[in-house]
Design a protein around this motif. Structure first.
Motif, PDB file in Angstrom:
ATOM      1  N   ILE A 135      27.231  86.706  60.467  1.00 21.08           N
ATOM      2  CA  ILE A 135      26.153  85.968  61.003  1.00 21.08           C
ATOM      3  C   ILE A 135      26.185  84.501  60.352  1.00 21.08           C
ATOM      4  O   ILE A 135      26.187  83.542  61.162  1.00 21.08           O
ATOM      5  CB  ILE A 135      24.675  86.434  60.607  1.00 21.08           C
ATOM      6  CG1 ILE A 135      24.712  87.862  61.018  1.00 21.08           C
ATOM      7  CG2 ILE A 135      23.732  85.480  60.949  1.00 21.08           C
ATOM      8  CD1 ILE A 135      23.194  88.398  60.629  1.00 21.08           C
ATOM      9  N   ARG A 136      26.395  84.301  59.197  1.00 20.19           N
ATOM     10  CA  ARG A 136      26.592  82.953  58.638  1.00 20.19           C
ATOM     11  C   ARG A 136      27.655  81.938  59.086  1.00 20.19           C
ATOM     12  O   ARG A 136      27.620  80.935  59.678  1.00 20.19           O
ATOM     13  CB  ARG A 136      26.528  82.995  57.038  1.00 20.19           C
ATOM     14  CG  ARG A 136      25.491  83.555  56.315  1.00 20.19           C
ATOM     15  CD  ARG A 136      25.553  83.664  54.993  1.00 20.19           C
ATOM     16  NE  ARG A 136      26.318  82.735  54.008  1.00 20.19           N
ATOM     17  CZ  ARG A 136      25.749  81.567  53.658  1.00 20.19           C
ATOM     18  NH1 ARG A 136      24.282  81.204  53.926  1.00 20.19           N
ATOM     19  NH2 ARG A 136      26.234  80.674  53.005  1.00 20.19           N
ATOM     20  N   ARG A 137      28.822  82.888  59.568  1.00 20.43           N
ATOM     21  CA  ARG A 137      29.890  82.291  60.071  1.00 20.43           C
ATOM     22  C   ARG A 137      29.688  81.905  61.430  1.00 20.43           C
ATOM     23  O   ARG A 137      29.715  80.552  61.841  1.00 20.43           O
ATOM     24  CB  ARG A 137      31.224  83.076  59.973  1.00 20.43           C
ATOM     25  CG  ARG A 137      32.054  83.061  59.115  1.00 20.43           C
ATOM     26  CD  ARG A 137      33.372  83.753  59.534  1.00 20.43           C
ATOM     27  NE  ARG A 137      34.312  84.122  58.524  1.00 20.43           N
ATOM     28  CZ  ARG A 137      35.238  84.993  58.605  1.00 20.43           C
ATOM     29  NH1 ARG A 137      35.567  85.265  59.748  1.00 20.43           N
ATOM     30  NH2 ARG A 137      36.165  85.160  57.796  1.00 20.43           N
ATOM     31  N   ASP A 138      29.150  82.703  62.174  1.00 17.92           N
ATOM     32  CA  ASP A 138      28.763  82.433  63.539  1.00 17.92           C
ATOM     33  C   ASP A 138      27.809  81.085  63.648  1.00 17.92           C
ATOM     34  O   ASP A 138      27.829  80.326  64.467  1.00 17.92           O
ATOM     35  CB  ASP A 138      28.067  83.579  64.151  1.00 17.92           C
ATOM     36  CG  ASP A 138      27.689  83.638  65.682  1.00 17.92           C
ATOM     37  OD1 ASP A 138      28.437  82.828  66.281  1.00 17.92           O
ATOM     38  OD2 ASP A 138      26.979  84.313  66.269  1.00 17.92           O
ATOM     39  N   ASP A 151      23.585  63.974  61.451  1.00 16.44           N
ATOM     40  CA  ASP A 151      23.956  64.868  62.629  1.00 16.44           C
ATOM     41  C   ASP A 151      23.776  66.258  62.499  1.00 16.44           C
ATOM     42  O   ASP A 151      23.112  67.163  63.125  1.00 16.44           O
ATOM     43  CB  ASP A 151      25.341  64.910  62.918  1.00 16.44           C
ATOM     44  CG  ASP A 151      25.700  63.247  63.668  1.00 16.44           C
ATOM     45  OD1 ASP A 151      24.673  62.595  63.910  1.00 16.44           O
ATOM     46  OD2 ASP A 151      26.887  63.055  63.429  1.00 16.44           O
ATOM     47  N   PHE A 152      23.991  66.817  61.153  1.00 17.20           N
ATOM     48  CA  PHE A 152      24.046  68.285  60.686  1.00 17.20           C
ATOM     49  C   PHE A 152      22.347  68.762  61.078  1.00 17.20           C
ATOM     50  O   PHE A 152      22.398  69.701  61.496  1.00 17.20           O
ATOM     51  CB  PHE A 152      24.372  68.442  59.420  1.00 17.20           C
ATOM     52  CG  PHE A 152      23.960  69.732  58.821  1.00 17.20           C
ATOM     53  CD1 PHE A 152      24.880  71.081  59.232  1.00 17.20           C
ATOM     54  CD2 PHE A 152      23.007  69.832  57.766  1.00 17.20           C
ATOM     55  CE1 PHE A 152      24.293  72.156  58.626  1.00 17.20           C
ATOM     56  CE2 PHE A 152      22.598  71.210  57.362  1.00 17.20           C
ATOM     57  CZ  PHE A 152      23.008  72.317  57.578  1.00 17.20           C
ATOM     58  N   TYR A 153      21.585  68.147  60.545  1.00 16.62           N
ATOM     59  CA  TYR A 153      20.143  68.442  60.648  1.00 16.62           C
ATOM     60  C   TYR A 153      19.609  68.431  62.111  1.00 16.62           C
ATOM     61  O   TYR A 153      18.760  69.149  62.563  1.00 16.62           O
ATOM     62  CB  TYR A 153      19.272  67.657  59.657  1.00 16.62           C
ATOM     63  CG  TYR A 153      19.351  67.850  58.234  1.00 16.62           C
ATOM     64  CD1 TYR A 153      19.026  69.164  57.963  1.00 16.62           C
ATOM     65  CD2 TYR A 153      19.998  67.229  57.317  1.00 16.62           C
ATOM     66  CE1 TYR A 153      19.208  69.663  56.317  1.00 16.62           C
ATOM     67  CE2 TYR A 153      20.072  67.628  55.873  1.00 16.62           C
ATOM     68  CZ  TYR A 153      19.746  68.660  55.671  1.00 16.62           C
ATOM     69  OH  TYR A 153      19.947  69.291  54.227  1.00 16.62           O
ATOM     70  N   ILE A 184      21.569  77.876  55.774  1.00 23.50           N
ATOM     71  CA  ILE A 184      23.170  77.305  55.929  1.00 23.50           C
ATOM     72  C   ILE A 184      23.109  75.715  55.786  1.00 23.50           C
ATOM     73  O   ILE A 184      22.234  75.095  56.086  1.00 23.50           O
ATOM     74  CB  ILE A 184      23.315  77.311  57.611  1.00 23.50           C
ATOM     75  CG1 ILE A 184      23.588  78.970  58.217  1.00 23.50           C
ATOM     76  CG2 ILE A 184      24.772  76.756  57.710  1.00 23.50           C
ATOM     77  CD1 ILE A 184      24.506  79.623  57.483  1.00 23.50           C
ATOM     78  N   ASP A 185      23.695  75.193  54.777  1.00 22.86           N
ATOM     79  CA  ASP A 185      23.854  73.925  54.184  1.00 22.86           C
ATOM     80  C   ASP A 185      25.173  73.411  54.462  1.00 22.86           C
ATOM     81  O   ASP A 185      26.138  74.042  54.970  1.00 22.86           O
ATOM     82  CB  ASP A 185      23.372  73.839  52.969  1.00 22.86           C
ATOM     83  CG  ASP A 185      24.309  74.778  51.709  1.00 22.86           C
ATOM     84  OD1 ASP A 185      25.536  75.075  52.408  1.00 22.86           O
ATOM     85  OD2 ASP A 185      24.033  75.220  50.655  1.00 22.86           O
TER      86      ASP A 185
END
Lengths: 426, 420
Positions: free
Chosen positions: A274-277, A353-355, A399-400
C-alpha cells in the motif's frame, strides 16, 4: 461479523471468514438503489502450473484457461445459460478474468435474491461438455482477434514481453488461438476443482443492506464442500533484469503509442504494498502529471498533445510501473522522462508540490467510494493480496517526503526501464 | 433526489439536483449550438483552446495546480452530438466538504468560479485568443481527428453514420475536419467564441449535497451576470435521412472485420420512441437479444454482437466483430432477426424481460451524478418534462403488439463493413 470503520470517508466494511474458508465482505450503502454482488476466486491467467489437491505431481495447463473457464461457467446442465437467466431477471451480469483474479458479478435494483440464487448456483455447479467447450473456441477466437486489433492492448502486452523473461505476465490473459485449441473439458474440470474451492474465494456485496441478513442469505446458498487446504502454485524463476529495452510493432494508428515500463522487485507485505502504491502514485504526478514541469515542457514543444498516464500494477509475485501515452516522438518522451527522474533524484523533490499532490490523491480516494461497482471490485482484488482497501486512507497520512525520495531511488531505476511502441508502417 | 430547473435569463437555464447520496458535487455547463459544416471544427477547437488558460488561471499548469489544491477537483470537457446539435460539455467535480480534513475552504465556490472563468472569460491578448495556444491546439486537433482510426469499432460506427447522413448535419464528425483548421486563427476563433457564448443555448447543472447558496453563487458570478438574454440558436427538430445508402465496404489494416448496420426506425411520434427502446433491447440490446443469441451463441461468429438505439435520431445501429470471410453469413443472420421480429416471432416473456432490464437501468439514473445530468439534459432537449417515475410508468405499458408495430416500420438504411 467484524466491522472496520473509516471516519474519513464515513464507510464501514463488514467482514467474516466462514468455517468453510469463504470470506464475505459487505459494504453497506444507504440510499443507493444499486445492489451489487461479486464472487471471485484468487485465480487468474498467471496460475498455469500447480498441484491438483490429492495429487503429487505438477500439472501444467494451456495459456488462457482461466479466461476460458470464466466463459464456460455460465453453461448449465439443463441447457440454459446463466447469463440469459440473469438478464431475464432484469439484472446486468458479467464476469472478468485478470492475471490474478476471476470474478462473476451482477448488479440490479430488483430481484437481488433470485439473481443471487442463480449466481451462486452456476459458480458452484460447472457443466462442461466436449460440444460446449468446442463452440466457445469460435467466440473466444473473435475476442482474441478484437484485442489483436487494439493498439492500446498490444502496446501494453509488448511491454510485458520485454520486462519479463519467464513470468506469465508476458502472456495474454485470453491465451492465443493455438493455446486455447488444446483446452478440453477434463482440463477445465481440473482447474475448476483446484481453484474454485470456496476457501480460495471471496464475495463482496454492496448496496442498501443489513449486513447480517446478507451473510445468512449467502450461507443458505452454499453447497457442502470440503476445504482443499493450501493450493500449491508455481511460477518460473524470474531474474530482476529486463529482457530488452525496446520493442516496436507496426499497426495502423494515427500517432505512435508508447508504454514505458519499469520492472520492480515485488513485495508480499501488504502494508509495504500500500505504501509503495501511494508513493508511486504521488511520484508519477510529480514526474509526468498535468502540473509537472516535464508535462508542460513536452506539451509546449509539441511532443505530446494529451495526457501521460501513470499506474503501478502489482501482486505478491510481480510489480511494474507503467507510463503511457501517444506521441510522434515516443523515444524523446522516454529520454526526457529518464532525464527528469535523474534530475528529481539529484535536486530533491519540491515540498510544496508534494503536499498539493497528496491532497489530490486523497480526494481521489474519497471519490472512489461513490462507485459501488468499482470499490467492490477493488476490495475483492486487494483482499486476495492481503490488503484491506480502507487502509489506503490511513496510510496516506504516514507517507512523507523522505519515504517518497526513497521509493524514487529504489524503484525508478534506469536499468529497469523499457519502452514499447506501436506505430505505422510509414 | 430533488430536481429543479429555472431560467436565469432567456436561453440560460440552471438545473439543480439535490441529493445526499454522494461524496462529491458535480457541476456541468453545456453549450448547445447547431451542427453546421461552417462552424463544427471551430467549435471543437474552442473547447481545446479554453482548457489552455483563463483570464485568472493563464496556463494549463496553473489550472492543474488549482484543481489539485481543491483536493483533486476533476475538470473535463467533451464534444457531443445531440440530435442535429453540437454540444460543448464542461464538467468539474469536487469532494464535498464533509469528507475533507479542514472544511473551512469553500471548495464548491472556487470550482464554480474557476470553470465559469475558463468557459466565458478566456485568456485574451489584443482582442484575440493567445496565438501560441491556438496554433498548438490546431496541431493537436489535427492529430485527434486523424486519431479516429485507432478505435476500430468506434470508427466503423462513425463511418456508417457519415454514410447514412451524407450532406446532413448529423453526418458531420463531432471534432470537425482537418482541412478547416488552415483557415482558423486566433482572431477569427475568438470572434467565433464571442458569437457562440452570445447565441448558444446554455444549461448549467449542479448536483450534490448542496443548499440554495449554490444558486446565489451562480447568480452573482460576474461571468453569468455579463451574459445577455438570447433566443438560443439550436435545432429543436432533427432532420431525417430520406435516401437509402445501401452497402459500403472499406478496407484498413485490420485482423477482424467490423460490421455495422444502420436502421431507420421511423417512429411517428416522440412517444413511440419509448416502444423503440424495447424493440432495440429485443433485437440486440442485451445478452438475451436475437442478435447476441443467434450471431454469437448459436452461430459462434462473434464475440461482440449487439445494437444501440439513438433516440434523438431514431436510428438503431447493429454492430458485430467478425471473421472477414463470415460477412455474408453474419449479415444474413442480422437481416433474419429483423424479419423475425417483424413477423412476431418472439414471446411476451421476452418483452417483459426487456422491460425489466430497461426499467432497472432507469431506476439507476439517480445513482450516478453524470447519468442524472445527461438524463435531465435529454429531457430539456426533447422538450419533455418526464420525471424518472413517469418514464418508468410509460415503459411498463409496452406490450408485444407495440413492439411489432415498431418492427413493421424498421428499415435497413446503410450496411457498412470494415475489412482488410
Amino acid at each position: 461479523m467484524q466491522v472496520i470503520e473509516n471516519s474519513k470517508v464515513k464507510e464501514k466494511l463488514y467482514i467474516e471468514k466462514l468455517e468453510n474458508g469463504l470470506t464475505v465482505m459487505i459494504i453497506p450503502k444507504k440510499g443507493m438503489k444499486k445492489k451489487y454482488m461479486i464472487w471471485g476466486t484468487n485465480y487468474g491467467s498467471n496460475e498455469n502450473v500447480f498441484i491438483v489437491p490429492g495429487e503429487n505431481t505438477k500439472t501444467e495447463v494451456p495459456n488462457g484457461i482461466a479466461h476460458f473457464l470464466e466463459h464456460k461457467l455460465f453453461e448449465q446442465e439443463n441447457g440454459t445459460n446463466s447469463l440469459d437467466t440473469l438478464t431475464a431477471l432484469g439484472v446486468e451480469a458479467n464476469a472478468f478474468t485478470t492475471n490474478d483474479t476471476t470474478a462473476y458479478l451482477f448488479y440490479c435494483t430488483d430481484n437481488f435474491y433470485p439473481a443471487m440464487d442463480e449466481l451462486m448456483d452456476y459458480v458452484q455447479n460447472p457443466y462442461f461438455t466436449d460440444e460446449n467447450v468446442e463452440k466457445e473456441k469460435g467466440i473466444i477466437g473473435q475476442e482474441i482477434m478484437m484485442y489483436d486489433d487494439s493498439p492500446d492492448w498490444q502496446v501494453y502486452l509488448n511491454a510485458m514481453k520485454i520486462l519479463y523473461h519467464n513470468h506469465p505476465m508476458k502472456i495474454d490473459v485470453a491465451g492465443t488461438i493455438d493455446s486455447i485449441s488444446k483446452i478440453d473439458k477434463d482440463i477445465l474440470y481440473k482447474c475448476y476443482d483446484t481453484f474454485y474451492n470456496v476457501s480460495n474465494m471471496a464475495i463482496v456485496v454492496s448496496g442498501d443492506f443489513e449486513p447480517e441478513n446478507i451473510l445468512e442469505e449467502i450461507k443458505k446458498r452454499l453447497k457442502e464442500t470440503k476445504t482443499n487446504g493450501k493450493i500449491q502454485t508455481f511460477y518460473p524463476e524470474e531474474p530482476e533484469t529486463i529482457v530488452k529495452e525496446k520493442i516496436e510493432q507496426k499497426m495502423e494508428v494515427s500517432q505512435p503509442m508508447y508504454t514505458i515500463a519499469i520492472k520492480v522487485k515485488p513485495t508480499d507485505k501488504p502494508e509495504e504494498m500500500i505504501r509503495r502504491d501511494i508513493a508511486i502514485q504521488i511520484l508519477l504526478e510529480l514526474l509526468v502529471g498535468k502540473s509537472s514541469k516535464l508535462y508542460k515542457q513536452l506539451y509546449d514543444e509539441g511532443v505530446i498533445s494529451g495526457g501521460i498516464g501513470g499506474t503501478y500494477e502489482f501482486s505478491e509475485n510481480y510489480a511494474h510501473v507503467l507510463i503511457s501515452g501517444q506521441s510522434n516522438e515516443p523515444e524523446k518522451v522516454y529520454h526526457r522522462i529518464k532525464q527528469e527522474i535523474a534530475r528529481q533524484k539529484q535536486e530533491g523533490l519540491s515540498e510544496q508540490d508534494f503536499y498539493r499532490i497528496k491532497k489530490k490523491i486523497y480526494g481521489g480516494y474519497v471519490k472512489d467510494y461513490d462507485d459501488i461497482e468499482n470499490i467492490s471490485n477493488t476490495f475483492l482484488t486487494n483482499y486476495f493480496m492481503g490488503i484491506n482497501s480502507l487502509d489506503y486512507l490511513n496510510q496516506i497520512d504516514n507517507i512523507d517526503m523522505e519515504f517518497i525520495a526513497q521509493v524514487l531511488n529504489d524503484i525508478f531505476k534506469e536499468d529497469k526501464m523499457a519502452i514499447s511502441i506501436v506505430k505505422n508502417e510509414k | 433526489m430533488n430536481y429543479t430547473k429555472k431560467e436565469i435569463k432567456k436561453g440560460i437555464k440552471l438545473h439543480v439536483l439535490k441529493t445526499d447520496k454522494f461524496k462529491t458535487n458535480l457541476m456541468a455547463v453545456f453549450l448547445t449550438t447547431k451542427l453546421e459544416r461552417e462552424t463544427v471544427t471551430a467549435n471543437a477547437l474552442i473547447s481545446a483552446v479554453l482548457r489552455r488558460g483563463s483570464s485568472t488561471l493563464q496556463t494549463q499548469e496553473e489550472i492543474s495546480k488549482q484543481l489539485e489544491e481543491l483536493y483533486g477537483a476533476s475538470f473535463d470537457c467533451g464534444i457531443d452530438k445531440t440530435g442535429d446539435n453540437q454540444v460543448l460539455k464542461f464538467y468539474i467535480e469536487t469532494v464535498n466538504d464533509t469528507y475533507l480534513p479542514q472544511s473551512n475552504e469553500n471548495i464548491l465556490k472556487s470550482a464554480i468560479d474557476n470553470i465559469l472563468d475558463i468557459i466565458f472569460h478566456p485568456l485574451v491578448e489584443n482582442h484575440a485568443f493567445k496565438k501560441e495556444y491556438v496554433e498548438q491546439e490546431k496541431k493537436n486537433m489535427k492529430q485527434r481527428i486523424e486519431g479516429r482510426i485507432d478505435n476500430k469499432r468506434r470508427y466503423a460506427l462513425d463511418r456508417c453514420i457519415e454514410e447514412m447522413y451524407k450532406g446532413k448535419p448529423f453526418g458531420l464528425y463531432r471534432f470537425g475536419y482537418v482541412e478547416d483548421l488552415n483557415h482558423i486563427n486566433e482572431v477569427n476563433l475568438y470572434e467565433r467564441h464571442q458569437q457562440l457564448i452570445k447565441q448558444c443555448k446554455i444549461d448549467i447543472f449542479v448536483s450534490g449535497n448542496i443548499n440554495d447558496e449554490v444558486e446565489t453563487i451562480i447568480a452573482e458570478n460576474q461571468n453569468i451576470k455579463a451574459l445577455e438574454e438570447r433566443e438560443p440558436d439550436y435545432n429543436t427538430e432533427s432532420e431525417k435521412n430520406t435516401v437509402k445508402q445501401g452497402e459500403k465496404i472499406e478496407t484498413m489494416d485490420v485482423m477482424q472485420g467490423k460490421l455495422v448496420v444502420g436502421l431507420d426506425v421511423n417512429s411517428q411520434s416522440e412517444d413511440e420512441k419509448y416502444n423503440a427502446i424495447i424493440y432495440n433491447t429485443i433485437l440486440g440490446g442485451s445478452a438475451n437479444s436475437k442478435i447476441f443469441q443467434n450471431v454469437r451463441e448459436k452461430a459462434n461468429l462473434a464475440y461482440e454482437a449487439g445494437s444501440r438505439y439513438f433516440k434523438y435520431k431514431d436510428n438503431i445501429f447493429v454492430n458485430c466483430g467478425i471473421e472477414i470471410t463470415n460477412y455474408e453469413k453474419a449479415l444474413n443472420l442480422v437481416k433474419q432477426q429483423i424479419e423475425d421480429i417483424k413477423n412476431g416471432d418472439f414471446t411476451d416473456e421476452e418483452v417483459e424481460n426487456a422491460k425489466k432490464m430497461i426499467i432497472s437501468s432507469i431506476e439507476l439514473i439517480d445513482d450516478e451524478q453524470d447519468t442524472s445530468i445527461t438524463y435531465y439534459f435529454g429531457q430539456e432537449m426533447s422538450g419533455n418534462e418526464k420525471s424518472v417515475e413517469d418514464y418508468i410508468e410509460r415503459m411498463k405499458k409496452i406490450n408485444k403488439e407495440d413492439v411489432i408495430e415498431v418492427a413493421k416500420k424498421v428499415e435497413i438504411n446503410t450496411i457498412y463493413f470494415l475489412r482488410n
